[in-house]
Write a protein that holds these residues in place. Structure first.
Motif, PDB file in Angstrom:
ATOM      1  N   UNK A 139       0.837  -1.199   0.000  1.00  0.00           N
ATOM      2  CA  UNK A 139       0.000   0.000   0.000  1.00  0.00           C
ATOM      3  C   UNK A 139       0.871   1.249   0.000  1.00  0.00           C
ATOM      4  N   UNK A 140       1.947   1.215   0.772  1.00  0.00           N
ATOM      5  CA  UNK A 140       2.864   2.363   0.806  1.00  0.00           C
ATOM      6  C   UNK A 140       3.447   2.633  -0.580  1.00  0.00           C
ATOM      7  N   UNK A 141       3.832   1.572  -1.280  1.00  0.00           N
ATOM      8  CA  UNK A 141       4.370   1.751  -2.629  1.00  0.00           C
ATOM      9  C   UNK A 141       3.367   2.407  -3.562  1.00  0.00           C
ATOM     10  N   UNK A 142       2.121   1.967  -3.499  1.00  0.00           N
ATOM     11  CA  UNK A 142       1.082   2.570  -4.338  1.00  0.00           C
ATOM     12  C   UNK A 142       0.882   4.045  -3.980  1.00  0.00           C
ATOM     13  N   UNK A 143       0.863   4.351  -2.686  1.00  0.00           N
ATOM     14  CA  UNK A 143       0.643   5.736  -2.251  1.00  0.00           C
ATOM     15  C   UNK A 143       1.793   6.642  -2.666  1.00  0.00           C
ATOM     16  N   UNK A 144       3.017   6.128  -2.642  1.00  0.00           N
ATOM     17  CA  UNK A 144       4.165   6.931  -3.083  1.00  0.00           C
ATOM     18  C   UNK A 144       4.049   7.279  -4.567  1.00  0.00           C
ATOM     19  N   UNK A 211       8.188  -6.189  -4.601  1.00  0.00           N
ATOM     20  CA  UNK A 211       8.167  -7.296  -3.638  1.00  0.00           C
ATOM     21  C   UNK A 211       6.783  -7.575  -3.081  1.00  0.00           C
ATOM     22  N   UNK A 212       5.974  -6.504  -2.913  1.00  0.00           N
ATOM     23  CA  UNK A 212       4.756  -6.676  -2.120  1.00  0.00           C
ATOM     24  C   UNK A 212       3.454  -6.395  -2.859  1.00  0.00           C
ATOM     25  N   UNK A 213       3.478  -5.622  -3.926  1.00  0.00           N
ATOM     26  CA  UNK A 213       2.233  -5.271  -4.611  1.00  0.00           C
ATOM     27  C   UNK A 213       2.077  -6.151  -5.840  1.00  0.00           C
ATOM     28  N   UNK A 214       1.576  -7.340  -5.639  1.00  0.00           N
ATOM     29  CA  UNK A 214       1.496  -8.321  -6.716  1.00  0.00           C
ATOM     30  C   UNK A 214       0.152  -8.251  -7.430  1.00  0.00           C
ATOM     31  N   UNK A 215      -0.192  -7.066  -7.918  1.00  0.00           N
ATOM     32  CA  UNK A 215      -1.460  -6.905  -8.618  1.00  0.00           C
ATOM     33  C   UNK A 215      -1.394  -7.590  -9.984  1.00  0.00           C
ATOM     34  N   UNK A 216      -2.437  -8.296 -10.314  1.00  0.00           N
ATOM     35  CA  UNK A 216      -2.534  -8.881 -11.651  1.00  0.00           C
ATOM     36  C   UNK A 216      -3.350  -8.001 -12.586  1.00  0.00           C
ATOM     37  N   UNK A 217      -3.966  -6.955 -12.064  1.00  0.00           N
ATOM     38  CA  UNK A 217      -4.803  -6.079 -12.863  1.00  0.00           C
ATOM     39  C   UNK A 217      -4.014  -4.874 -13.345  1.00  0.00           C
TER      40      UNK A 217
END
Length: 486
Positions: A139-144, A211-217
């Motif tokens: 979530x932090x990666x997305x927010x950055x 490493x952590x945001x494994x979105x397939x979309x």
């Protein structure tokens, strides 16, 4: 309705899924969920990041998303529209707080505020829920990335391009890493400082997303989306080597491929499958599925036969040639046969002429084809002319049924013009044109069918940016206005 403050010092501290801006401003957050309550759990943080996606979607599907094309040579005004008319005519005023000048500023800062609230909550949540640290880091990666995108988009609308001064010492935008306290003066950073923060946030996001945001979309921020945005940022900055490096990382990733000719139209009109492998064309898109769009949204204003306020100009249409060999000409325009837009050419990138009755699905933030074009331009600037022509050929050939050969007769200036023209043919109506003209230091020259009061805007010019809203500069004396506006 409560009085709305547009000043940075009075930003409302909220981060919640919103249905529309009006409801967002008029009502307490859903269930009266305040910031502290929202961030008591990891599920609250997940709800907040979804709300931030909607906040970014909101400014992209409204005035900001239309701004770079409405102000360009790609569009002419329809018979009756008033949507963004001051911007079309280059008559923006700092007092236009209730229109595009104020809306773009406010809507982006609301999205920025949401991202900052999430980032501020992550350390406490990580301590409280150590077993969910991986989810929180994603979530932090997305927010950055969201924060970087907001600052970048603000700088494109309200500040002259990075290369306006040789050292980028001219004014950029306020760089906010937290919500300001009431009455706290907030000054604009230089454009160099603005870009330094954008690049820092994107780079900080990369290991977290990988490493952590494994979105397939493709409608969520991924590692590849951050790489692609870095390629664009470095293109705007004029750092050609880095632009190429980050473009390479996505282009060479087997998880993505360009759409075929048969698939091209569906890129814009169909939500991509969440589990697609490889993913087709979209690196990061925003989905409007399940949400409404007003008659002044980009969907209706650009692509609805009944309500469209702007149509394609003769200049952009003629740039595709006259042999009907380019699918972007033959498949991506609709010409209504009745109503106020009868005979006009409307883009299909936001709907197939039926936006008012069909739920419009997608807004492209960045596509794989852009990375080829970024790389072509960067290679040209490094005098790698054959390599630049090769990238250009990939995108041109995808669009044409007949074989394409890029011929520039060892003339770098001709190749540069071909790269710029192909970029506009490929990315027209996706929020690039006016920004591309500005960063290339080119004048905006409308065609023979120009129906604006301004058919020529020479570069450099104060009008290549929007004015800072007067309510902001009145309330925040540290905020220096843009010159040349009332």
């Amino acid at each position: 309705m409560k009085k709305i403050s547009y000043t940075l010092s009075m930003l409302v501290i909220v981060a919640i899924t919103m249905v529309s801006c009006k409801k967002f401003l008029e009502k307490e957050p859903i269930g009266k969920t305040g910031k502290n309550t929202l961030f008591e759990t990891v599920d609250g943080a997940k709800l907040a990041i979804n709300g931030s996606y909607n906040s970014i979607l909101f400014y992209y599907k409204n005035e900001f998303g239309m701004y770079a094309d409405v102000t360009s040579d790609n569009l002419i005004r329809g018979n009756s529209t008033s949507v963004m008319l001051p911007q079309f005519n280059f008559q923006s005023s700092s007092g236009d707080d209730a229109f595009a000048v104020g809306h773009i500023w406010l809507n982006i800062f609301e999205a920025l505020n949401g991202a900052n609230n999430i980032l501020a909550a992550i350390p406490s949540l990580s301590s409280k829920f150590p077993d969910q640290a991986a989810s929180l880091d994603g979530i932090k990666g997305e927010a950055l990335v969201m924060r970087a995108l907001c600052h970048f988009d603000l700088s494109r609308a309200y500040a002259q391009p990075y290369n306006f001064t040789t050292d980028a010492s001219h004014l950029g935008v306020p760089v906010l890493l937290k919500t300001p306290s009431p009455g706290e003066p907030v000054a604009r950073k230089t454009m160099k400082q603005t870009y330094d923060q954008i690049i820092l946030d994107l780079n900080d996001a990369l290991p977290l997303l990988q490493k952590y945001a494994n979105h397939t979309t493709q409608v969520k921020i991924t590692y590849q989306a951050a790489l692609a945005l870095l390629s664009r940022v470095y293109l705007y900055k004029g750092d050609w080597t880095q632009c190429i490096n980050y473009a390479n990382m996505v282009i060479n990733d087997n998880a993505y491929r360009l759409a075929t000719q048969a698939e091209y139209k569906s890129v814009f009109l169909m939500t991509p499958k969440a589990d697609a492998s490889p993913k087709i064309e979209n690196i990061f898109a925003l989905t409007n599925n399940g949400l409404t769009s007003g008659v002044s949204s980009i969907f209706s204003t650009f692509s609805d036969a009944a309500t469209a306020g702007y149509a394609a100009s003769v200049k952009i249409k003629s740039s595709f040639g006259n042999n009907n060999d380019d699918i972007r000409l033959t498949e991506m325009f609709t010409v209504p046969t009745s109503g106020q837009n009868a005979g006009s050419s409307l883009t299909k990138k936001y709907g197939d002429g039926l936006v008012s009755s069909v739920n419009p699905p997608m807004i492209q933030v960045i596509r794989l084809s852009e990375l080829y074009l970024n790389r072509a331009e960067a290679k040209w600037n490094l005098k790698q002319y054959p390599e630049a022509a090769a990238d250009l050929t990939v995108i041109a050939q995808r669009a044409h049924k007949s074989p394409v050969t890029i011929t520039y007769n060892s003339d770098p200036a001709l190749l540069s013009r071909q790269i710029a023209d192909e970029r506009n043919r490929e990315l027209c109506f996706e929020g690039h044109r006016f920004f591309d003209l500005a960063r290339r230091k080119e004048s905006m020259v409308r065609g023979t069918d120009c129906n604006s009061t301004t058919c020529l805007l020479t570069y450099p010019n104060d009008k290549f940016v929007l004015p800072i809203p007067a309510k902001e500069t009145d309330a925040n004396k540290a905020l220096i206005p843009n010159p040349g506006f009332n």
